[in-house]
Design a protein around this motif. Structure first.
Motif, PDB file in Angstrom:
ATOM      1  N   VAL A 101       1.082  -1.218  -0.391  1.00 49.37           N
ATOM      2  CA  VAL A 101       0.056  -0.241  -0.032  1.00 49.37           C
ATOM      3  C   VAL A 101       0.691   0.959   0.269  1.00 49.37           C
ATOM      4  O   VAL A 101       0.463   1.876  -0.654  1.00 49.37           O
ATOM      5  N   CYS A 102       1.715   1.316   1.029  1.00 50.51           N
ATOM      6  CA  CYS A 102       3.132   2.190   0.501  1.00 50.51           C
ATOM      7  C   CYS A 102       3.990   3.005  -0.511  1.00 50.51           C
ATOM      8  O   CYS A 102       4.155   3.483  -1.247  1.00 50.51           O
ATOM      9  N   LEU A 103       4.078   1.273  -1.132  1.00 49.70           N
ATOM     10  CA  LEU A 103       4.862   1.737  -2.687  1.00 49.70           C
ATOM     11  C   LEU A 103       4.048   2.279  -3.784  1.00 49.70           C
ATOM     12  O   LEU A 103       4.313   2.766  -4.012  1.00 49.70           O
ATOM     13  N   TYR A 222     -16.856   4.201  -2.888  1.00 47.89           N
ATOM     14  CA  TYR A 222     -17.369   3.497  -1.783  1.00 47.89           C
ATOM     15  C   TYR A 222     -18.237   2.650  -1.224  1.00 47.89           C
ATOM     16  O   TYR A 222     -18.469   2.675   0.238  1.00 47.89           O
ATOM     17  N   ARG A 223     -17.047   1.498  -1.823  1.00 44.84           N
ATOM     18  CA  ARG A 223     -17.846   0.535  -0.866  1.00 44.84           C
ATOM     19  C   ARG A 223     -16.643   0.276   0.377  1.00 44.84           C
ATOM     20  O   ARG A 223     -16.615  -0.178   1.414  1.00 44.84           O
ATOM     21  N   TYR A 224     -15.595   1.030  -0.125  1.00 43.27           N
ATOM     22  CA  TYR A 224     -14.662   0.857   1.117  1.00 43.27           C
ATOM     23  C   TYR A 224     -14.660   1.537   2.593  1.00 43.27           C
ATOM     24  O   TYR A 224     -15.357   3.092   2.071  1.00 43.27           O
ATOM     25  N   ARG A 225     -15.363   1.091   3.511  1.00 42.19           N
ATOM     26  CA  ARG A 225     -15.620   1.975   4.588  1.00 42.19           C
ATOM     27  C   ARG A 225     -14.471   2.388   5.234  1.00 42.19           C
ATOM     28  O   ARG A 225     -13.652   0.840   5.619  1.00 42.19           O
ATOM     29  N   PRO A 226     -14.410   3.955   5.991  1.00 40.62           N
ATOM     30  CA  PRO A 226     -13.732   3.928   7.321  1.00 40.62           C
ATOM     31  C   PRO A 226     -13.594   2.985   8.004  1.00 40.62           C
ATOM     32  O   PRO A 226     -14.043   3.923   9.048  1.00 40.62           O
ATOM     33  N   GLU A 227     -12.882   1.892   8.457  1.00 41.30           N
ATOM     34  CA  GLU A 227     -12.563   0.940   9.152  1.00 41.30           C
ATOM     35  C   GLU A 227     -11.501   0.835   9.493  1.00 41.30           C
ATOM     36  O   GLU A 227     -10.564   0.211   8.059  1.00 41.30           O
ATOM     37  N   GLY A 228     -10.607   0.132  10.361  1.00 43.11           N
ATOM     38  CA  GLY A 228      -9.766  -0.366  10.210  1.00 43.11           C
ATOM     39  C   GLY A 228      -8.330  -0.392  11.509  1.00 43.11           C
ATOM     40  O   GLY A 228      -9.109   0.892  11.837  1.00 43.11           O
ATOM     41  N   GLU A 229      -7.886  -0.566  11.628  1.00 39.41           N
ATOM     42  CA  GLU A 229      -6.629  -0.122  13.347  1.00 39.41           C
ATOM     43  C   GLU A 229      -6.354   1.602  12.201  1.00 39.41           C
ATOM     44  O   GLU A 229      -6.023   1.413  10.998  1.00 39.41           O
ATOM     45  N   VAL A 230      -6.419   2.720  13.458  1.00 43.32           N
ATOM     46  CA  VAL A 230      -6.539   4.165  12.829  1.00 43.32           C
ATOM     47  C   VAL A 230      -5.014   3.630  12.958  1.00 43.32           C
ATOM     48  O   VAL A 230      -3.717   4.418  11.594  1.00 43.32           O
ATOM     49  N   ARG A 231      -3.914   3.278  13.652  1.00 41.21           N
ATOM     50  CA  ARG A 231      -2.490   3.213  13.413  1.00 41.21           C
ATOM     51  C   ARG A 231      -1.273   3.305  12.233  1.00 41.21           C
ATOM     52  O   ARG A 231      -0.835   3.371  11.195  1.00 41.21           O
ATOM     53  N   ALA A 232      -2.458   2.181  11.681  1.00 38.89           N
ATOM     54  CA  ALA A 232      -2.120   1.319  10.429  1.00 38.89           C
ATOM     55  C   ALA A 232      -2.337   2.379   9.228  1.00 38.89           C
ATOM     56  O   ALA A 232      -1.531   2.380   8.192  1.00 38.89           O
ATOM     57  N   ILE A 233      -3.371   2.721   9.567  1.00 42.39           N
ATOM     58  CA  ILE A 233      -4.078   3.238   7.863  1.00 42.39           C
ATOM     59  C   ILE A 233      -3.456   4.814   8.028  1.00 42.39           C
ATOM     60  O   ILE A 233      -2.507   5.559   7.422  1.00 42.39           O
ATOM     61  N   ALA A 234      -3.449   5.995   9.431  1.00 44.02           N
ATOM     62  CA  ALA A 234      -2.565   6.973   9.388  1.00 44.02           C
ATOM     63  C   ALA A 234      -0.932   6.643   8.976  1.00 44.02           C
ATOM     64  O   ALA A 234      -0.387   7.564   7.856  1.00 44.02           O
ATOM     65  N   MET A 235      -0.457   5.164   9.251  1.00 44.19           N
ATOM     66  CA  MET A 235       1.178   4.874   8.738  1.00 44.19           C
ATOM     67  C   MET A 235       1.513   4.900   6.820  1.00 44.19           C
ATOM     68  O   MET A 235       2.211   5.170   6.426  1.00 44.19           O
ATOM     69  N   CYS A 236      -0.079   4.483   6.157  1.00 39.04           N
ATOM     70  CA  CYS A 236      -0.109   4.360   5.452  1.00 39.04           C
ATOM     71  C   CYS A 236      -0.231   5.913   4.393  1.00 39.04           C
ATOM     72  O   CYS A 236       0.269   6.037   3.833  1.00 39.04           O
ATOM     73  N   CYS A 237      -0.968   6.030   5.258  1.00 40.76           N
ATOM     74  CA  CYS A 237      -1.062   8.094   4.212  1.00 40.76           C
ATOM     75  C   CYS A 237      -0.364   8.594   4.815  1.00 40.76           C
ATOM     76  O   CYS A 237       0.568   9.386   3.721  1.00 40.76           O
ATOM     77  N   CYS A 238       0.916   9.087   6.064  1.00 39.36           N
ATOM     78  CA  CYS A 238       1.893   9.461   6.228  1.00 39.36           C
ATOM     79  C   CYS A 238       2.809   9.209   5.104  1.00 39.36           C
ATOM     80  O   CYS A 238       3.892   9.908   4.593  1.00 39.36           O
ATOM     81  N   ILE A 239       3.558   8.078   4.772  1.00 39.00           N
ATOM     82  CA  ILE A 239       4.366   7.111   4.413  1.00 39.00           C
ATOM     83  C   ILE A 239       4.110   7.437   2.693  1.00 39.00           C
ATOM     84  O   ILE A 239       4.731   8.156   1.874  1.00 39.00           O
ATOM     85  N   SER A 240       2.841   7.397   2.030  1.00 42.69           N
ATOM     86  CA  SER A 240       1.631   7.512   0.445  1.00 42.69           C
ATOM     87  C   SER A 240       2.492   8.843   0.616  1.00 42.69           C
ATOM     88  O   SER A 240       2.450   9.665  -0.769  1.00 42.69           O
ATOM     89  N   LEU A 241       1.714   9.809   1.342  1.00 48.20           N
ATOM     90  CA  LEU A 241       1.930  10.505   1.170  1.00 48.20           C
ATOM     91  C   LEU A 241       2.565  12.143   1.141  1.00 48.20           C
ATOM     92  O   LEU A 241       2.386  13.306   0.620  1.00 48.20           O
ATOM     93  N   LEU A 242       3.385  11.844   1.990  1.00 49.15           N
ATOM     94  CA  LEU A 242       4.743  13.050   2.718  1.00 49.15           C
ATOM     95  C   LEU A 242       6.106  11.799   1.915  1.00 49.15           C
ATOM     96  O   LEU A 242       6.226  12.934   1.368  1.00 49.15           O
TER      97      LEU A 242
END
Length: 314
Positions: A101-103, A222-242
């Motif tokens: 995901v980060c890649l 639309y099918r993807y609900r905002p759920e899951g591990e907050v830490r993992a999602i935040a990590m993916c967003c920071c790595i891929s976007l920043l």
């Protein structure tokens, strides 16, 4: 603010329209899947075929451009995988999927239209140079890493694992489009001249690719609900976007890339994970919730972060 309204907003309005249509049930999931299947399996491969077929392979393949972009991508994978293993305590297969995901930046569906709207169609040469090896290289890398992890304890040889990875990549429609584009490019250099009607048909298919794909992307998100591990999602967003665009920007400055190359490399690196990152996780049945949610959240956040990176580019 002008950049937001003139460059970024139109792209995300098309994505949002697809999201709205799916939310309001104006199209069924089957219909949205049909739109995405058309875009991913036919229109986008034709777009890639056309772009690669017309690239000046000698002039446009600057290895430093590719090194700047893919160093950031591979560093993002390594950090995402390591943090998933040792910080989030995820199993190895989950960690590989989260690292993917980060890649895997959304280089085609978002990177191309944002670059085109910001800098014009002539600025896309660097984008297509990156994209020409994006799926083949990163899919091969990701599948190989996952297959090696899965092969532990199964006595599979390195050759067999590599063969599995290569077979999976070569069956991908976008990779087929890229390879056909390279073949046409070489044949054209050898003197082959295709009739004008052929290129007119290719142009018609290519022009449908990005609108259909962006609209379908909204429906799929639309099918993807905002759920899951907050830490993992935040990590993916920071790595891929920043992190990824920051590394690419720094290396681009170090390598003295041209203005056009910097634009293509940094904008492409700044894109959120593509839906293919979720499809990779779904292929192996691991970390699907984190992958899906990270794609959705990062796509929304990229409206802001893309504006930041565009403001730093000449």
């Amino acid at each position: 603010m002008t950049t937001l309204f003139d460059v970024i907003l139109p792209v995300f309005l098309v994505v949002g329209f697809g999201y709205l249509v799916c939310w309001r049930k104006w199209l069924t999931e089957v219909a949205v899947d049909g739109v995405m299947r058309f875009a991913q399996n036919f229109a986008l491969p034709v777009l890639l075929f056309s772009a690669i077929a017309k690239l000046d392979l000698g002039a446009n393949y600057n290895p430093l451009l590719l090194l700047a972009f893919y160093s950031g991508a591979l560093l993002s994978f390594a950090l995402g995988t390591a943090l998933s293993l040792y910080w989030l305590k995820r199993p190895a297969q989950d960690a590989i999927a989260i690292g993917f995901v980060c890649l895997f930046s959304n280089s085609l569906l978002l990177g191309v239209p944002i670059t085109e709207r910001a800098f014009g169609p002539e600025a896309l040469v660097g984008n297509f140079t990156i994209i020409s090896v994006h799926s083949p290289l990163l899919y091969t890398f990701g599948i190989t890493a996952m297959e090696f992890v899965r092969a532990r304890g199964h006595n599979l040889s390195m050759g067999r694992v590599a063969l599995r990875a290569l077979s999976g990549v070569l069956h991908t429609p976008m990779v087929i489009g890229i390879l056909c584009g390279f073949a046409m490019n070489l044949l054209t250099l050898g003197g082959l001249v295709m009739p004008e009607g052929f290129w007119a048909a290719v142009s018609m298919m290519s022009s449908a690719a990005l609108p259909a794909a962006l609209f379908g992307l909204g429906g799929v998100l639309y099918r993807y609900r905002p759920e899951g591990e907050v830490r993992a999602i935040a990590m993916c967003c920071c790595i891929s976007l920043l992190l990824h665009p920051a590394v690419t920007f720094g290396l681009g400055k170090l390598f003295a890339l041209s203005v056009a190359e910097m634009r293509s490399a940094v904008v492409t690196a700044a894109m959120p994970p593509g839906v293919n990152a979720y499809l990779f996780a779904a292929l192996y049945g691991v970390a699907m919730r984190v992958s899906a949610t990270a794609v959705l959240v990062a796509t929304g956040l990229s409206m802001v972060t893309a504006l930041l990176w565009l403001s730093l580019l000449p």
